[in-house]
Scaffold this active site. Structure first.
Site, PDB file in Angstrom:
ATOM      1  N   TYR A 141       0.823  -1.220   0.000  1.00 33.63           N
ATOM      2  CA  TYR A 141       0.000   0.000   0.000  1.00 33.63           C
ATOM      3  C   TYR A 141       0.857   1.271   0.000  1.00 33.63           C
ATOM      4  O   TYR A 141       0.384   2.352  -0.337  1.00 33.63           O
ATOM      5  CB  TYR A 141      -0.948   0.032   1.214  1.00 33.63           C
ATOM      6  CG  TYR A 141      -2.066  -0.991   1.151  1.00 33.63           C
ATOM      7  CD1 TYR A 141      -2.261  -1.792   0.035  1.00 33.63           C
ATOM      8  CD2 TYR A 141      -2.936  -1.150   2.213  1.00 33.63           C
ATOM      9  CE1 TYR A 141      -3.275  -2.730  -0.013  1.00 33.63           C
ATOM     10  CE2 TYR A 141      -3.964  -2.085   2.170  1.00 33.63           C
ATOM     11  CZ  TYR A 141      -4.127  -2.879   1.056  1.00 33.63           C
ATOM     12  OH  TYR A 141      -5.136  -3.801   1.007  1.00 33.63           O
ATOM     13  N   LYS A 191       3.085 -15.558   1.436  1.00 36.56           N
ATOM     14  CA  LYS A 191       2.943 -16.199   0.120  1.00 36.56           C
ATOM     15  C   LYS A 191       4.369 -16.517  -0.328  1.00 36.56           C
ATOM     16  O   LYS A 191       4.839 -16.078  -1.390  1.00 36.56           O
ATOM     17  CB  LYS A 191       2.218 -15.227  -0.835  1.00 36.56           C
ATOM     18  CG  LYS A 191       1.786 -15.820  -2.149  1.00 36.56           C
ATOM     19  CD  LYS A 191       0.646 -16.802  -2.046  1.00 36.56           C
ATOM     20  CE  LYS A 191       0.352 -17.418  -3.408  1.00 36.56           C
ATOM     21  NZ  LYS A 191      -0.555 -18.579  -3.331  1.00 36.56           N
ATOM     22  N   ASP A 223      -3.610 -17.935   0.699  1.00 37.49           N
ATOM     23  CA  ASP A 223      -4.801 -18.532   0.082  1.00 37.49           C
ATOM     24  C   ASP A 223      -5.370 -19.631   0.986  1.00 37.49           C
ATOM     25  O   ASP A 223      -6.583 -19.721   1.194  1.00 37.49           O
ATOM     26  CB  ASP A 223      -4.495 -19.059  -1.329  1.00 37.49           C
ATOM     27  CG  ASP A 223      -3.162 -19.776  -1.432  1.00 37.49           C
ATOM     28  OD1 ASP A 223      -2.320 -19.629  -0.523  1.00 37.49           O
ATOM     29  OD2 ASP A 223      -2.934 -20.498  -2.422  1.00 37.49           O
ATOM     30  N   ASP A 247      -5.480  -6.764   5.651  1.00 38.09           N
ATOM     31  CA  ASP A 247      -6.666  -5.987   5.328  1.00 38.09           C
ATOM     32  C   ASP A 247      -7.808  -6.937   4.943  1.00 38.09           C
ATOM     33  O   ASP A 247      -8.933  -6.856   5.456  1.00 38.09           O
ATOM     34  CB  ASP A 247      -6.312  -5.064   4.142  1.00 38.09           C
ATOM     35  CG  ASP A 247      -7.371  -4.037   3.846  1.00 38.09           C
ATOM     36  OD1 ASP A 247      -8.350  -3.967   4.605  1.00 38.09           O
ATOM     37  OD2 ASP A 247      -7.220  -3.298   2.851  1.00 38.09           O
ATOM     38  N   ASP A 251     -11.086  -8.521   7.508  1.00 41.81           N
ATOM     39  CA  ASP A 251     -12.488  -8.271   7.168  1.00 41.81           C
ATOM     40  C   ASP A 251     -13.262  -9.585   7.047  1.00 41.81           C
ATOM     41  O   ASP A 251     -14.422  -9.673   7.466  1.00 41.81           O
ATOM     42  CB  ASP A 251     -12.600  -7.476   5.865  1.00 41.81           C
ATOM     43  CG  ASP A 251     -12.654  -5.976   6.131  1.00 41.81           C
ATOM     44  OD1 ASP A 251     -12.307  -5.565   7.259  1.00 41.81           O
ATOM     45  OD2 ASP A 251     -13.042  -5.226   5.223  1.00 41.81           O
TER      46      ASP A 251
END
Ligand code: NAD
Length: 359
Positions: A141, A191, A223, A247, A251
Site C-alpha cells: 500500500y 505467500k 490462500d 486488510d 475483514d
C-alpha cells in the site's frame, strides 16, 4: 502518573457511540483509573469547523495523549469535496501516519450468545477468539515506485511490495508478545511460494521464534489461510501478516462474528501509544436515530485499558459486562433476534454501565 486520553467522536454515529464509551471511561475513573480525558475534532466535523480533517490542534492533542478513542469519520456530506486532502478519511490516515501506528490489532470474537448471527454454522464459530495482527504502515500500500504510465503504447499500473527486516521484526515482536499473553500459538501468513518479500518475512519470523520459546510458530500461505478461516476458524489463536493480506483476512474474520457493530480494534506504535476504534464506519444511514450499536466502541475502551494503560482488571470487567448484557437478552437493532429485547444506543450503554458497576 495521570495519563491522557483523547476522545475523537468524528462523524455520523461517531458522537452517539463514543458518548456511551465515555460513560464507561468515567465509571473507570470512579474506580480509581487516573486519567485526564479531552475531546477533539477529526474528519468531517473538523473540516466544517477548521477547514481541515486533521487540524493542528487535534494532532497536537493526539501526540500528547497516551491513548486515543476514535468513533468514526466520513459521510455523504463530504463525499463531494473535490480536494481529496480535505476528505474526512485523511484525518484518520494522518493520525496513523503522524503517530507511527504500525501494528493493527483486529480481534474477531464471536460471543456464544450471537453465534447464530454468523454466516457460518454456529458450532464453527461459537466461542471464536482470534487476534489478527496486521502491519499497517508498510507493504504494497505504501511501496515505491507506484503509478500508472504508458509503456509500449498501453497504460500499465504498478505497485511495489516491499518490507525491510526491521519492519517485519517489529510487527513480529508485537505478535509473539500477544501470543504469549493468549493461547501461545502464532500463525504467520505469507505467500512465500511466490513472493520474495514474504520469503524474507518468513525468515525473520523464524529468526525471532527462539526468543519466544513458549510460543508455537506456524506458517500458512495466504490462500490457505483464507480457506481455513471459513472452514475451521477456531484453529487460530494469533495470526500475523502484512498490510494487504491483513486488510483482507481481518475483514473476512470480522464477518465470522456476525455483526460489525461488535468489533473493536487497536493500532499501536513502538512506544505502546495507541488509537482505539470500532471496525465499522460512521453508518450515515442510521446516524442520529439512536439505534447504533455502541458495543464495538465500548470494547475498544477495554482494549485501550489492556494495551496502552495496562489496566487488565478494568478491561476484563468491561468485557464481562458486555457478556452479561448479551446474556440478559439485550440487543441493538443490528444484532436483534427473536425473543430478545431490542434496545437503543443509550439503553445499551445504561445496561453495560449497570453491569460494570455491579461487578
Ligand atoms: P459502515 O461500517 O459505516 O456501515 C455499513 C453498514 O453497517 C451500514 O448499514 C450501517 O448502518 C451498519 N453499521 C455500521 N456500524 C454499525 C453500528 N455500530 N451499529 C449498527 N449498525 C452499524 O460502512 P460504509 O457504509 O461503507 O461507510 C459509511 C461511511 O463511513 C463512509 O463515509 C466511509 O468512508 C466511512 N468509514 C469510516 C471508517 C472509520 O472511520 N474507521 C471505516 C469504514 C468506513
Amino acid at each position: 502518573m495521570t495519563r491522557k486520553i483523547l476522545v475523537l467522536p468524528g462523524d455520523g454515529i461517531g458522537p452517539e457511540i463514543t458518548a456511551q464509551a465515555s460513560r464507561i471511561l468515567a465509571a473507570c475513573q470512579t474506580q480509581g483509573l487516573d486519567v485526564e480525558i479531552e475531546e477533539g475534532l477529526v474528519g468531517g466535523a473538523a473540516y466544517d469547523e477548521h477547514g481541515e480533517p486533521l487540524p493542528a490542534v487535534t494532532l497536537e492533542k493526539a501526540k500528547a495523549a497516551d491513548a486515543i478513542l476514535l468513533g468514526a469519520v466520513g459521510g455523504p456530506k463530504w463525499d463531494k469535496l473535490e480536494d481529496l486532502t480535505k476528505r474526512p478519511e485523511k484525518g484518520l490516515l494522518g493520525l496513523r501516519k503522524n503517530l507511527g501506528l504500525f501494528a493493527n490489532l483486529r480481534p474477531a470474537i464471536t460471543y456464544p450468545q450471537l453465534a447464530s448471527a454468523s454466516s457460518l454454522k454456529p458450532e464453527l464459530v461459537a466461542g471464536l477468539d482470534i487476534m489478527i495482527v496486521r502491519e499497517l504502515t508498510g507493504g504494497i500500500y505504501f511501496g515505491q515506485p507506484r503509478g500508472i504510465e504508458v509503456r509500449d503504447g498501453q497504460r500499465v499500473g504498478f505497485n511495489t511490495y516491499v518490507y525491510s527486516e526491521s519492519e517485519i521484526e517489529r510487527i513480529g515482536r508485537v505478535a509473539f508478545e500477544l501470543a504469549q499473553k493468549r493461547g501461545k500459538r502464532l500463525c504467520s501468513v505469507d505467500k512465500a511460494n511466490v513472493l520474495e518479500v514474504t520469503i524474507l518475512w518468513r525468515e525473520v519470523m523464524e529468526r525471532l521464534a527462539p526468543e519466544y520459546p513458549d510460543v508455537e510458530l506456524s506458517h500458512m500461505y495466504v490462500d490457505n489461510a483464507a480457506m481455513q478461516l471459513v472452514r475451521a476458524p477456531k484453529q487460530f489463536d494469533v495470526m500475523v501478516t502484512g498490510n494487504m493480506f491483513g486488510d483482507i483476512l481481518s475483514d473476512a474474520a470480522a464477518m465470522l462474528t456476525g455483526s460489525i457493530g461488535m468489533l473493536p480494534s487497536a493500532s499501536l506504535n513502538q512506544s505502546g501509544q495507541g488509537m482505539y476504534e470500532p471496525c465499522h464506519g460512521s453508518a450515515p444511514d442510521i446516524a442520529g436515530r439512536g439505534i447504533a450499536n455502541p458495543l464495538a466502541t465500548i470494547l475498544s475502551v477495554a482494549m485501550m485499558l489492556r494495551y496502552s494503560l495496562s489496566e487488565f482488571e478494568l478491561a476484563q470487567r468491561i468485557e464481562d459486562a458486555v457478556g452479561k448484557v448479551l446474556d440478559d437478552g439485550l440487543r441493538t437493532a443490528d444484532i436483534a433476534s427473536e425473543g430478545m429485547r431490542t434496545v437503543s444506543t443509550s439503553e445499551m450503554g445504561d445496561a453495560v454501565l449497570a453491569a460494570f458497576e455491579a461487578a
